[in-house]
Design a protein around this motif. Structure first.
Motif, PDB file in Angstrom:
ATOM      1  N   HIS A  45     -13.931  -6.237   9.775  1.00  0.00           N
ATOM      2  CA  HIS A  45     -14.442  -6.778   8.514  1.00  0.00           C
ATOM      3  C   HIS A  45     -13.514  -7.909   8.097  1.00  0.00           C
ATOM      4  O   HIS A  45     -12.296  -7.762   8.149  1.00  0.00           O
ATOM      5  CB  HIS A  45     -14.465  -5.681   7.450  1.00  0.00           C
ATOM      6  N   PHE A  46     -14.097  -9.039   7.702  1.00  0.00           N
ATOM      7  CA  PHE A  46     -13.244 -10.172   7.345  1.00  0.00           C
ATOM      8  C   PHE A  46     -13.870 -11.020   6.248  1.00  0.00           C
ATOM      9  O   PHE A  46     -15.075 -11.006   6.034  1.00  0.00           O
ATOM     10  CB  PHE A  46     -12.948 -11.043   8.573  1.00  0.00           C
ATOM     11  N   LEU A  47     -13.002 -11.746   5.583  1.00  0.00           N
ATOM     12  CA  LEU A  47     -13.363 -12.761   4.601  1.00  0.00           C
ATOM     13  C   LEU A  47     -12.336 -13.878   4.710  1.00  0.00           C
ATOM     14  O   LEU A  47     -11.243 -13.668   5.238  1.00  0.00           O
ATOM     15  CB  LEU A  47     -13.314 -12.191   3.182  1.00  0.00           C
ATOM     16  N   PHE A  48     -12.681 -15.034   4.205  1.00  0.00           N
ATOM     17  CA  PHE A  48     -11.701 -16.098   4.041  1.00  0.00           C
ATOM     18  C   PHE A  48     -11.364 -16.164   2.565  1.00  0.00           C
ATOM     19  O   PHE A  48     -12.250 -16.226   1.713  1.00  0.00           O
ATOM     20  CB  PHE A  48     -12.254 -17.450   4.505  1.00  0.00           C
ATOM     21  N   ILE A  49     -10.091 -16.127   2.245  1.00  0.00           N
ATOM     22  CA  ILE A  49      -9.643 -16.239   0.867  1.00  0.00           C
ATOM     23  C   ILE A  49      -8.801 -17.496   0.765  1.00  0.00           C
ATOM     24  O   ILE A  49      -7.748 -17.598   1.402  1.00  0.00           O
ATOM     25  CB  ILE A  49      -8.835 -14.999   0.444  1.00  0.00           C
ATOM     26  N   ASN A  50      -9.297 -18.460  -0.011  1.00  0.00           N
ATOM     27  CA  ASN A  50      -8.633 -19.767  -0.121  1.00  0.00           C
ATOM     28  C   ASN A  50      -8.289 -20.312   1.266  1.00  0.00           C
ATOM     29  O   ASN A  50      -7.174 -20.725   1.539  1.00  0.00           O
ATOM     30  CB  ASN A  50      -7.377 -19.670  -0.987  1.00  0.00           C
ATOM     31  N   ASP A  51      -9.275 -20.265   2.158  1.00  0.00           N
ATOM     32  CA  ASP A  51      -9.168 -20.770   3.535  1.00  0.00           C
ATOM     33  C   ASP A  51      -8.263 -19.952   4.443  1.00  0.00           C
ATOM     34  O   ASP A  51      -7.942 -20.380   5.543  1.00  0.00           O
ATOM     35  CB  ASP A  51      -8.734 -22.235   3.555  1.00  0.00           C
ATOM     36  N   THR A  52      -7.827 -18.775   4.016  1.00  0.00           N
ATOM     37  CA  THR A  52      -6.998 -17.901   4.846  1.00  0.00           C
ATOM     38  C   THR A  52      -7.841 -16.742   5.342  1.00  0.00           C
ATOM     39  O   THR A  52      -8.486 -16.047   4.553  1.00  0.00           O
ATOM     40  CB  THR A  52      -5.797 -17.358   4.035  1.00  0.00           C
ATOM     41  N   TYR A  53      -7.831 -16.531   6.654  1.00  0.00           N
ATOM     42  CA  TYR A  53      -8.577 -15.442   7.279  1.00  0.00           C
ATOM     43  C   TYR A  53      -7.890 -14.114   6.964  1.00  0.00           C
ATOM     44  O   TYR A  53      -6.693 -13.950   7.213  1.00  0.00           O
ATOM     45  CB  TYR A  53      -8.614 -15.674   8.792  1.00  0.00           C
ATOM     46  N   VAL A  54      -8.641 -13.165   6.398  1.00  0.00           N
ATOM     47  CA  VAL A  54      -8.114 -11.843   6.075  1.00  0.00           C
ATOM     48  C   VAL A  54      -9.081 -10.826   6.674  1.00  0.00           C
ATOM     49  O   VAL A  54     -10.290 -10.911   6.445  1.00  0.00           O
ATOM     50  CB  VAL A  54      -7.995 -11.635   4.551  1.00  0.00           C
ATOM     51  N   ALA A  55      -8.546  -9.859   7.439  1.00  0.00           N
ATOM     52  CA  ALA A  55      -9.408  -8.897   8.115  1.00  0.00           C
ATOM     53  C   ALA A  55      -8.848  -7.488   8.017  1.00  0.00           C
ATOM     54  O   ALA A  55      -7.655  -7.286   7.780  1.00  0.00           O
ATOM     55  CB  ALA A  55      -9.551  -9.285   9.587  1.00  0.00           C
ATOM     56  N   GLY A  56      -9.733  -6.532   8.205  1.00  0.00           N
ATOM     57  CA  GLY A  56      -9.344  -5.134   8.243  1.00  0.00           C
ATOM     58  C   GLY A  56     -10.278  -4.360   9.152  1.00  0.00           C
ATOM     59  O   GLY A  56     -11.426  -4.762   9.361  1.00  0.00           O
ATOM     60  N   GLU A  57      -9.790  -3.263   9.684  1.00  0.00           N
ATOM     61  CA  GLU A  57     -10.618  -2.444  10.565  1.00  0.00           C
ATOM     62  C   GLU A  57     -11.729  -1.735   9.800  1.00  0.00           C
ATOM     63  O   GLU A  57     -12.780  -1.434  10.355  1.00  0.00           O
ATOM     64  CB  GLU A  57      -9.751  -1.423  11.295  1.00  0.00           C
ATOM     65  N   THR A  58     -11.484  -1.462   8.520  1.00  0.00           N
ATOM     66  CA  THR A  58     -12.479  -0.818   7.661  1.00  0.00           C
ATOM     67  C   THR A  58     -12.612  -1.641   6.382  1.00  0.00           C
ATOM     68  O   THR A  58     -11.716  -2.419   6.035  1.00  0.00           O
ATOM     69  CB  THR A  58     -12.039   0.610   7.288  1.00  0.00           C
ATOM     70  N   PRO A  59     -13.709  -1.463   5.645  1.00  0.00           N
ATOM     71  CA  PRO A  59     -13.818  -2.144   4.361  1.00  0.00           C
ATOM     72  C   PRO A  59     -12.664  -1.799   3.415  1.00  0.00           C
ATOM     73  O   PRO A  59     -12.152  -2.662   2.712  1.00  0.00           O
ATOM     74  CB  PRO A  59     -15.163  -1.665   3.810  1.00  0.00           C
ATOM     75  N   ALA A  60     -12.232  -0.541   3.413  1.00  0.00           N
ATOM     76  CA  ALA A  60     -11.126  -0.121   2.537  1.00  0.00           C
ATOM     77  C   ALA A  60      -9.837  -0.847   2.904  1.00  0.00           C
ATOM     78  O   ALA A  60      -9.077  -1.274   2.025  1.00  0.00           O
ATOM     79  CB  ALA A  60     -10.934   1.385   2.623  1.00  0.00           C
ATOM     80  N   GLN A  61      -9.585  -1.003   4.196  1.00  0.00           N
ATOM     81  CA  GLN A  61      -8.375  -1.707   4.635  1.00  0.00           C
ATOM     82  C   GLN A  61      -8.442  -3.186   4.259  1.00  0.00           C
ATOM     83  O   GLN A  61      -7.449  -3.759   3.820  1.00  0.00           O
ATOM     84  CB  GLN A  61      -8.189  -1.546   6.142  1.00  0.00           C
ATOM     85  N   LEU A  62      -9.610  -3.776   4.394  1.00  0.00           N
ATOM     86  CA  LEU A  62      -9.780  -5.182   4.001  1.00  0.00           C
ATOM     87  C   LEU A  62      -9.538  -5.342   2.503  1.00  0.00           C
ATOM     88  O   LEU A  62      -8.823  -6.252   2.075  1.00  0.00           O
ATOM     89  CB  LEU A  62     -11.176  -5.671   4.371  1.00  0.00           C
ATOM     90  N   LYS A  65      -5.840  -5.245   1.680  1.00  0.00           N
ATOM     91  CA  LYS A  65      -5.164  -6.505   2.000  1.00  0.00           C
ATOM     92  C   LYS A  65      -5.490  -7.582   0.972  1.00  0.00           C
ATOM     93  O   LYS A  65      -4.625  -8.352   0.573  1.00  0.00           O
ATOM     94  CB  LYS A  65      -5.559  -6.970   3.399  1.00  0.00           C
ATOM     95  N   ILE A  66      -6.736  -7.627   0.532  1.00  0.00           N
ATOM     96  CA  ILE A  66      -7.137  -8.615  -0.471  1.00  0.00           C
ATOM     97  C   ILE A  66      -6.420  -8.356  -1.783  1.00  0.00           C
ATOM     98  O   ILE A  66      -5.960  -9.286  -2.444  1.00  0.00           O
ATOM     99  CB  ILE A  66      -8.666  -8.606  -0.652  1.00  0.00           C
ATOM    100  N   ASN A  67      -6.298  -7.103  -2.182  1.00  0.00           N
ATOM    101  CA  ASN A  67      -5.595  -6.781  -3.412  1.00  0.00           C
ATOM    102  C   ASN A  67      -4.146  -7.237  -3.357  1.00  0.00           C
ATOM    103  O   ASN A  67      -3.608  -7.738  -4.351  1.00  0.00           O
ATOM    104  CB  ASN A  67      -5.676  -5.281  -3.711  1.00  0.00           C
ATOM    105  N   LYS A  68      -3.493  -7.081  -2.213  1.00  0.00           N
ATOM    106  CA  LYS A  68      -2.129  -7.555  -2.068  1.00  0.00           C
ATOM    107  C   LYS A  68      -2.049  -9.067  -2.230  1.00  0.00           C
ATOM    108  O   LYS A  68      -1.141  -9.581  -2.880  1.00  0.00           O
ATOM    109  CB  LYS A  68      -1.557  -7.141  -0.713  1.00  0.00           C
ATOM    110  N   ILE A  69      -3.008  -9.777  -1.666  1.00  0.00           N
ATOM    111  CA  ILE A  69      -3.039 -11.237  -1.792  1.00  0.00           C
ATOM    112  C   ILE A  69      -3.270 -11.640  -3.236  1.00  0.00           C
ATOM    113  O   ILE A  69      -2.609 -12.536  -3.753  1.00  0.00           O
ATOM    114  CB  ILE A  69      -4.112 -11.829  -0.876  1.00  0.00           C
TER     115      ILE A  69
END
Length: 74
Positions: A45-62, A65-69
């Motif tokens: 599962h992935f999204l780009f946040i402000n042009d940065t690729y962020v991914a996780g094996e599960t939606p919860a993990q993604l 990671k987004i919350n940390k960012i």
């Protein structure tokens, strides 16, 4: 904060993450038909946040990671 998502990946479960992000202030979500990440699209599962690729094996993990960012950016 600009969040970009691939509609193909959204259908694999990333939509849960996007729904969680909709309530955040100063967030713009842009959906694309494809973000040319086909090699990983079916694997994580992935999204780009402000042009940065962020991914996780599960939606919860993604989302974790987004919350940390998000807390780092504020």
């Amino acid at each position: 904060m600009l969040i970009e998502c691939c509609m193909n990946n959204v259908h694999n479960g990333t939509d849960e993450v996007i729904n969680s992000l909709l309530s955040l202030p100063h967030v713009e979500i842009v959906e694309y038909g494809c973000l040319t990440q086909c090699g990983v699209c079916n694997q994580e599962h992935f999204l780009f946040i402000n042009d940065t690729y962020v991914a996780g094996e599960t939606p919860a993990q993604l989302l974790e990671k987004i919350n940390k960012i998000c807390f780092t950016l504020t």
